[in-house]
Write a protein that holds these residues in place. Structure first.
Motif, PDB file in Angstrom:
ATOM      1  N   GLY A  44       0.809  -1.213   0.000  1.00 45.23           N
ATOM      2  CA  GLY A  44       0.000   0.000   0.000  1.00 45.23           C
ATOM      3  C   GLY A  44       0.839   1.257   0.000  1.00 45.23           C
ATOM      4  N   SER A  45       1.918   1.268   0.773  1.00 41.46           N
ATOM      5  CA  SER A  45       2.784   2.451   0.797  1.00 41.46           C
ATOM      6  C   SER A  45       3.486   2.637  -0.545  1.00 41.46           C
ATOM      7  CB  SER A  45       3.787   2.357   1.934  1.00 41.46           C
ATOM      8  OG  SER A  45       4.646   1.265   1.752  1.00 41.46           O
ATOM      9  N   ILE A  59       0.896   4.197  -2.818  1.00 41.03           N
ATOM     10  CA  ILE A  59       0.682   5.615  -2.503  1.00 41.03           C
ATOM     11  C   ILE A  59       1.817   6.466  -3.042  1.00 41.03           C
ATOM     12  CG2 ILE A  59       0.596   7.259  -0.595  1.00 41.03           C
ATOM     13  CD1 ILE A  59      -1.016   5.131   0.942  1.00 41.03           C
ATOM     14  N   SER A  66       1.173   9.254  -5.889  1.00 37.24           N
ATOM     15  CA  SER A  66       1.466  10.654  -5.597  1.00 37.24           C
ATOM     16  C   SER A  66       2.544  11.195  -6.538  1.00 37.24           C
ATOM     17  CB  SER A  66       1.869  10.825  -4.139  1.00 37.24           C
ATOM     18  OG  SER A  66       3.050  10.116  -3.869  1.00 37.24           O
TER      19      SER A  66
END
Length: 39
Positions: free
Chosen positions: A20-21, A24, A28
């Motif tokens: 998930g990180s 992200i 971004s």
């Protein structure tokens, strides 16, 4: 290999948190680069 010393194996949310990180960070970066017209 020392698989017993990998911290994500002892935490139930280790792999989903890592994936998930990474998602992200990728999303971004895409948004920032798209807003600056680098893509």
């Amino acid at each position: 290999m020392n698989f017993s010393h990998m911290p994500e194996l002892h935490w139930g949310f280790g792999y989903p948190f890592a994936i998930g990180s990474m998602g992200i960070v990728c999303a971004s970066s895409y948004v920032i680069f798209k807003r600056r017209d680098w893509l």
